[in-house]
Enzyme design. Structure first.
Site, PDB file in Angstrom:
ATOM      1  N   LYS A 297      21.797  20.761  36.130  1.00 45.44           N
ATOM      2  CA  LYS A 297      21.286  21.586  37.217  1.00 45.44           C
ATOM      3  C   LYS A 297      20.059  20.912  37.821  1.00 45.44           C
ATOM      4  O   LYS A 297      19.051  20.748  37.138  1.00 45.44           O
ATOM      5  CB  LYS A 297      20.930  22.986  36.710  1.00 45.44           C
ATOM      6  CG  LYS A 297      22.143  23.831  36.362  1.00 45.44           C
ATOM      7  CD  LYS A 297      21.723  25.227  35.950  1.00 45.44           C
ATOM      8  CE  LYS A 297      22.928  26.110  35.683  1.00 45.44           C
ATOM      9  NZ  LYS A 297      23.688  26.406  36.888  1.00 45.44           N
TER      10      LYS A 297
ATOM     11  N   ASP B 177      18.585  38.096  36.770  1.00 44.20           N
ATOM     12  CA  ASP B 177      19.524  37.800  37.851  1.00 44.20           C
ATOM     13  C   ASP B 177      20.962  38.104  37.432  1.00 44.20           C
ATOM     14  O   ASP B 177      21.871  37.293  37.647  1.00 44.20           O
ATOM     15  CB  ASP B 177      19.389  36.328  38.264  1.00 44.20           C
ATOM     16  CG  ASP B 177      20.002  36.056  39.637  1.00 44.20           C
ATOM     17  OD1 ASP B 177      20.297  37.028  40.359  1.00 44.20           O
ATOM     18  OD2 ASP B 177      20.196  34.881  39.983  1.00 44.20           O
TER      19      ASP B 177
ATOM     20  N   GLY C 284      22.815  25.839  44.950  1.00 42.80           N
ATOM     21  CA  GLY C 284      22.078  27.093  45.066  1.00 42.80           C
ATOM     22  C   GLY C 284      20.747  26.887  45.726  1.00 42.80           C
ATOM     23  O   GLY C 284      20.448  25.828  46.293  1.00 42.80           O
ATOM     24  N   GLY C 285      19.921  27.920  45.655  1.00 43.92           N
ATOM     25  CA  GLY C 285      18.639  27.883  46.333  1.00 43.92           C
ATOM     26  C   GLY C 285      17.672  26.858  45.764  1.00 43.92           C
ATOM     27  O   GLY C 285      16.753  26.417  46.441  1.00 43.92           O
ATOM     28  N   PHE C 286      17.852  26.446  44.497  1.00 42.00           N
ATOM     29  CA  PHE C 286      16.921  25.519  43.877  1.00 42.00           C
ATOM     30  C   PHE C 286      17.510  24.129  43.679  1.00 42.00           C
ATOM     31  O   PHE C 286      16.909  23.280  43.053  1.00 42.00           O
ATOM     32  CB  PHE C 286      16.448  26.075  42.531  1.00 42.00           C
ATOM     33  CG  PHE C 286      15.662  27.340  42.678  1.00 42.00           C
ATOM     34  CD1 PHE C 286      14.483  27.350  43.396  1.00 42.00           C
ATOM     35  CD2 PHE C 286      16.118  28.520  42.123  1.00 42.00           C
ATOM     36  CE1 PHE C 286      13.750  28.514  43.539  1.00 42.00           C
ATOM     37  CE2 PHE C 286      15.395  29.691  42.267  1.00 42.00           C
ATOM     38  CZ  PHE C 286      14.214  29.693  42.982  1.00 42.00           C
ATOM     39  N   GLY C 287      18.693  23.862  44.177  1.00 40.98           N
ATOM     40  CA  GLY C 287      19.268  22.529  44.042  1.00 40.98           C
ATOM     41  C   GLY C 287      20.755  22.558  43.779  1.00 40.98           C
ATOM     42  O   GLY C 287      21.407  23.599  43.868  1.00 40.98           O
TER      43      GLY C 287
ATOM     44  N   THR D 227      24.320  21.541  41.428  1.00 37.19           N
ATOM     45  CA  THR D 227      24.796  21.584  40.052  1.00 37.19           C
ATOM     46  C   THR D 227      25.952  20.600  39.912  1.00 37.19           C
ATOM     47  O   THR D 227      26.855  20.568  40.752  1.00 37.19           O
ATOM     48  CB  THR D 227      25.277  22.997  39.670  1.00 37.19           C
ATOM     49  OG1 THR D 227      24.210  23.931  39.867  1.00 37.19           O
ATOM     50  CG2 THR D 227      25.709  23.048  38.217  1.00 37.19           C
TER      51      THR D 227
END
Length: 466
Positions: free
Chosen positions: A78, A179, A57-60, A62
């Protein structure tokens, strides 16, 4: 390939907007693959063994991992910060994430994955939480899209009844998810319950860290917004204002997407920003009113709590259950069939079933009804199964039981769903699974007894002969 930092969806290089959430890709800094990608077998903190990567995803990234400190239990790691950042960046990120850790650890709900700890490894921070076996509702919807069918009104109401208590639990503790979307809700394989994942508190801190680390204001503003375009309400996307009603707004959008198979921007007039989903769906008046209020543009006009929605959710009348509008011709045909069914339907209760929509998930062979139709019918209210008891004599040699079993094996699930008021699809499946287990046990006992009797007779015959 350009990855949307708002939702993590892969888009072609030529794309200007994300095909999943609608976010602009022109102002988003492309996600750069770093050397921090973990290979299967890698061990973190001398405890967590990486099995495979399961998302990005946008932050890293998984990862699915095995926790050797808890009897090799499956967990999710995560990755929250990239490994190519400096020491000061990672230190600041760690401080912020530990600030959130206490809140996350206090969340204890069966439909929210349990948070265990933050760990730091090779200039990366990882969040450790329980792994949930199942598929996201986005994956379930994709499968249905290929089949040309979507979630019905009764399935969607069932979904709301199961997910709203989870949001109520969070909201009562001052936690806003921020979200809500089909890809952040997993249908748990074990019992079919919706599981809420990716709480926004962690994403908020990840966004804060990224914002402080990025010198470009344009990139930061485009890449660190919480909530998905089209799902989150306007005040959340523009001003960052969140409240329980903003989660409920996103949940309302999620329901529309599940029932139509379309992304939010296909259901709203982009010029007036007015929802026009009623051109795609025909819902019962009560449920239509609930969705309209959940999606009200003015925050004060929306439901202010999940409890308010639960109080207004009523079982839809059979003749008003939604059918998805695939084409005008099909819709017209369905309306004609519906009117004919209503006119011709007797007022008294039918011996076989009433007329409720049958979810596609339960249409399957029923072993309990096949082996024990005369007993199975009693707890499922499918009274046609009583025919199995009419004649077990030598006249028909027991074929009445067999024929009834074959019919109910094939149609039992459908008729049982229509004949009783079930709390949920999960409850229905659990009941039928119980009957299958009972059937297997009884058949096994019968077979064992039969073998013992044959052996006994064989021994007696051998004794007499000797």
């Amino acid at each position: 390939m350009t990855i949307c930092t708002n939702c993590g969806h892969n888009n072609t290089i030529a794309s200007r907007f994300c095909s999943n959430c609608g976010a602009s890709l022109e102002e988003i800094k492309p996600y750069q693959t770093t050397s921090t990608e973990l290979k299967p077998g890698t061990k973190l903190r001398d405890r967590y063994i990486i099995i495979r990567q399961i998302g990005q995803g946008g932050f890293g990234k998984t990862y699915l991992a095995e926790d050797t400190g808890r009897f090799k239990q499956a967990v999710v790691l995560k990755q929250l910060t990239p490994g190519n950042q400096g020491t000061e960046f990672v230190k600041k990120a760690e401080e912020l994430f530990h600030r959130e850790a206490m809140t996350l650890h206090q969340i204890n709900h069966p439909q929210i994955p349990r948070f265990w700890e933050f760990i730091q490894e090779n200039k990366c921070l990882f969040l450790v939480q329980d792994f949930i076996e199942g598929q996201t509702y986005e994956s379930l919807l994709d499968r249905r899209r290929r089949q040309g069918i979507f979630f019905s009104e009764i399935e969607t109401i069932d979904f709301l009844r199961q997910i709203l208590p989870v949001l109520n639990y969070l909201h009562n503790r001052g936690i806003i998810h921020r979200d809500i979307a089909p890809d952040n809700i997993i249908c748990r394989a074990e019992d079919g319950l919706p599981i809420l994942i990716d709480l926004g508190g962690v994403k908020q801190i990840a966004a804060e860290v990224s914002h402080k680390a990025d010198s470009s204001e344009n990139v930061a503003s485009a890449g660190t917004k919480l909530g998905k375009f089209g799902y989150a309400p306007d005040e959340q996307m523009r001003l960052g204002i969140v409240a329980p009603h903003s989660d409920l707004y996103a949940l309302g959008v999620t329901c529309l997407v599940l029932m139509t198979g379309k992304i939010p921007f296909e259901l709203i007039n982009v010029k007036t920003m007015q929802w026009q989903w009623n051109q795609e769906l025909k819902l019962s008046p009560n449920f239509e009113g609930i969705l309209n209020r959940m999606l009200a543009p003015i925050p004060g006009d929306r439901f202010q709590s999940a409890e308010e929605i639960l109080a207004q959710l009523q079982p839809p009348k059979p003749e008003n259950i939604a059918s998805t509008k695939i084409s005008k011709t099909q819709q017209s045909d369905r309306e004609t069939e519906k009117k004919t069914a209503i006119v011709s339907a007797p007022k008294s209760r039918n011996i076989i079933h009433t007329s409720n929509d049958v979810p596609a998930e339960i249409i399957d062979w029923n072993w309990g009804a096949f082996f024990w139709p005369g007993f199975w019918c009693l707890t499922n209210h499918v009274w046609v199964g009583l025919i199995a008891w009419i004649d077990l004599s030598g006249v028909t040699f027991g074929t009445g039981w067999l024929i009834t079993g074959i019919i109910l094996g094939y149609k039992g699930n459908e008729w049982a769903w229509k004949s009783r008021k079930w709390k949920s699809i999960a409850e229905f499946k659990k009941h039928q699974r119980m009957w299958s287990i009972i059937s297997l046990l009884l058949i096994s006992i019968a077979v064992i007894l039969g073998i013992l009797v044959i052996l006994f007779l064989f021994v007696i015959a051998a004794f007499i002969a000797g």
